[in-house]
Scaffold this motif. Structure first.
Motif, PDB file in Angstrom:
ATOM      1  N   SER A   1      -1.753   5.604   8.326  1.00 46.72           N
ATOM      2  CA  SER A   1      -3.123   5.393   8.765  1.00 46.72           C
ATOM      3  C   SER A   1      -3.944   4.426   7.913  1.00 46.72           C
ATOM      4  CB  SER A   1      -3.789   6.655   8.906  1.00 46.72           C
ATOM      5  OG  SER A   1      -3.903   7.574   7.510  1.00 46.72           O
ATOM      6  N   ARG A   2      -4.646   3.683   8.386  1.00 44.95           N
ATOM      7  CA  ARG A   2      -5.697   2.601   7.495  1.00 44.95           C
ATOM      8  C   ARG A   2      -6.446   3.437   6.493  1.00 44.95           C
ATOM      9  NH1 ARG A   2      -3.897  -2.473   7.858  1.00 44.95           N
ATOM     10  NH2 ARG A   2      -3.766  -3.032  10.260  1.00 44.95           N
ATOM     11  N   ALA A   3      -6.829   4.729   6.800  1.00 48.99           N
ATOM     12  CA  ALA A   3      -7.577   5.460   5.955  1.00 48.99           C
ATOM     13  C   ALA A   3      -6.947   6.039   4.457  1.00 48.99           C
ATOM     14  CB  ALA A   3      -8.013   6.791   6.408  1.00 48.99           C
ATOM     15  N   SER A   4      -5.522   6.068   4.785  1.00 45.59           N
ATOM     16  CA  SER A   4      -4.636   6.220   3.440  1.00 45.59           C
ATOM     17  C   SER A   4      -4.272   5.192   2.715  1.00 45.59           C
ATOM     18  CB  SER A   4      -3.265   7.005   3.930  1.00 45.59           C
ATOM     19  OG  SER A   4      -2.717   6.169   4.696  1.00 45.59           O
TER      20      SER A   4
ATOM     21  N   PHE B   1       0.910  -1.174  -0.225  1.00 44.62           N
ATOM     22  CA  PHE B   1      -0.048  -0.034  -0.034  1.00 44.62           C
ATOM     23  C   PHE B   1       0.791   1.373  -0.089  1.00 44.62           C
ATOM     24  CE2 PHE B   1      -2.858  -3.055   1.969  1.00 44.62           C
ATOM     25  CZ  PHE B   1      -4.095  -2.856   1.330  1.00 44.62           C
ATOM     26  N   ASN B   2       0.491   2.171  -0.743  1.00 46.37           N
ATOM     27  CA  ASN B   2       1.096   3.733  -0.732  1.00 46.37           C
ATOM     28  C   ASN B   2       0.217   3.981   0.620  1.00 46.37           C
ATOM     29  OD1 ASN B   2       1.182   3.046  -3.763  1.00 46.37           O
ATOM     30  ND2 ASN B   2       2.898   4.159  -3.143  1.00 46.37           N
ATOM     31  N   CYS B   3       0.786   4.878   1.108  1.00 43.07           N
ATOM     32  CA  CYS B   3      -0.028   5.605   2.541  1.00 43.07           C
ATOM     33  C   CYS B   3       0.529   7.029   3.007  1.00 43.07           C
ATOM     34  CB  CYS B   3      -0.045   4.412   3.550  1.00 43.07           C
ATOM     35  SG  CYS B   3       1.533   3.856   3.957  1.00 43.07           S
TER      36      CYS B   3
ATOM     37  N   ALA C   1       8.940  -5.542   6.381  1.00 40.69           N
ATOM     38  CA  ALA C   1       9.796  -4.495   5.351  1.00 40.69           C
ATOM     39  C   ALA C   1       9.143  -3.073   5.714  1.00 40.69           C
ATOM     40  CB  ALA C   1       9.680  -4.883   4.020  1.00 40.69           C
ATOM     41  N   SER C   2       7.863  -2.977   6.170  1.00 39.18           N
ATOM     42  CA  SER C   2       7.106  -1.975   6.435  1.00 39.18           C
ATOM     43  C   SER C   2       7.783  -0.989   7.425  1.00 39.18           C
ATOM     44  CB  SER C   2       5.517  -2.201   7.013  1.00 39.18           C
ATOM     45  OG  SER C   2       5.104  -2.905   5.986  1.00 39.18           O
ATOM     46  N   GLN C   3       8.591  -1.353   8.271  1.00 44.19           N
ATOM     47  CA  GLN C   3       9.145  -0.686   9.500  1.00 44.19           C
ATOM     48  C   GLN C   3      10.315   0.255   8.674  1.00 44.19           C
ATOM     49  OE1 GLN C   3      11.572  -2.685  12.318  1.00 44.19           O
ATOM     50  NE2 GLN C   3      11.388  -4.415  10.873  1.00 44.19           N
ATOM     51  N   TYR C   4      10.628  -0.045   7.524  1.00 46.80           N
ATOM     52  CA  TYR C   4      11.664   0.658   6.630  1.00 46.80           C
ATOM     53  C   TYR C   4      11.280   1.494   5.831  1.00 46.80           C
ATOM     54  CZ  TYR C   4      14.499  -3.119   9.290  1.00 46.80           C
ATOM     55  OH  TYR C   4      15.129  -3.773  10.249  1.00 46.80           O
ATOM     56  N   LEU C   5       9.781   1.541   5.449  1.00 45.46           N
ATOM     57  CA  LEU C   5       9.301   2.191   4.472  1.00 45.46           C
ATOM     58  C   LEU C   5       8.577   3.487   4.890  1.00 45.46           C
ATOM     59  CD1 LEU C   5       7.357  -0.869   2.751  1.00 45.46           C
ATOM     60  CD2 LEU C   5       9.755   0.029   2.188  1.00 45.46           C
ATOM     61  N   ARG C   6       8.588   4.566   4.130  1.00 45.59           N
ATOM     62  CA  ARG C   6       8.323   5.677   4.445  1.00 45.59           C
ATOM     63  C   ARG C   6       7.296   5.871   3.364  1.00 45.59           C
ATOM     64  NH1 ARG C   6      12.003   9.242   4.727  1.00 45.59           N
ATOM     65  NH2 ARG C   6      12.700   8.348   6.696  1.00 45.59           N
ATOM     66  N   TYR C   7       5.830   6.063   3.508  1.00 41.34           N
ATOM     67  CA  TYR C   7       4.788   6.500   2.608  1.00 41.34           C
ATOM     68  C   TYR C   7       4.352   4.877   1.938  1.00 41.34           C
ATOM     69  CZ  TYR C   7       6.101  11.154   3.539  1.00 41.34           C
ATOM     70  OH  TYR C   7       6.583  12.570   4.187  1.00 41.34           O
ATOM     71  N   GLY C   8       4.601   3.917   2.720  1.00 38.48           N
ATOM     72  CA  GLY C   8       4.434   2.754   2.103  1.00 38.48           C
ATOM     73  C   GLY C   8       4.120   1.510   3.270  1.00 38.48           C
ATOM     74  N   GLN C   9       3.435   0.461   2.865  1.00 42.55           N
ATOM     75  CA  GLN C   9       3.241  -0.598   3.960  1.00 42.55           C
ATOM     76  C   GLN C   9       3.007  -1.784   3.134  1.00 42.55           C
ATOM     77  OE1 GLN C   9       3.235   0.151   7.328  1.00 42.55           O
ATOM     78  NE2 GLN C   9       1.992  -1.911   8.088  1.00 42.55           N
TER      79      GLN C   9
END
Length: 94
Positions: free
Chosen positions: A21-24, A14-16, A79-87
């Protein structure tokens, strides 16, 4: 008597927003599903790499190997902990 199959785990990138936030996280925008297989994890890694290259996510250069290790490991969500604007999220499908 029929036996129930265990649900299979799949992953969605997901881009976020920055706070993740879940909404993003929009399943209608990010609707590509990656199975829990080596071939599919390779496609997930390619997706993350393309998002990074396009500037839609950020990863500190030092963390890039950690992201790749997490994607190909037991739990790509790590991997998500290292991503900014991604999950990366895991979903169960029956």
């Amino acid at each position: 008597m029929a036996t129930k199959k265990a649900p299979k785990k799949v992953y969605v990138f997901f881009n976020c927003d920055e706070t993740k936030s879940r909404a993003s996280m929009n399943i209608f925008y990010n609707n590509e599903v990656f199975k829990d297989t080596i071939a599919s994890k390779k496609k997930l890694w390619e997706k993350i790499s393309k998002e990074l290259e396009a500037g839609r996510i950020q990863i500190d250069k030092d963390n890039l190997p950690k992201v790749q290790e997490a994607v190909f490991g037991d739990n790509p969500c790590d991997a998500s902990q290292y991503l900014r604007y991604g999950q990366v999220e895991a979903l169960l499908c029956h």
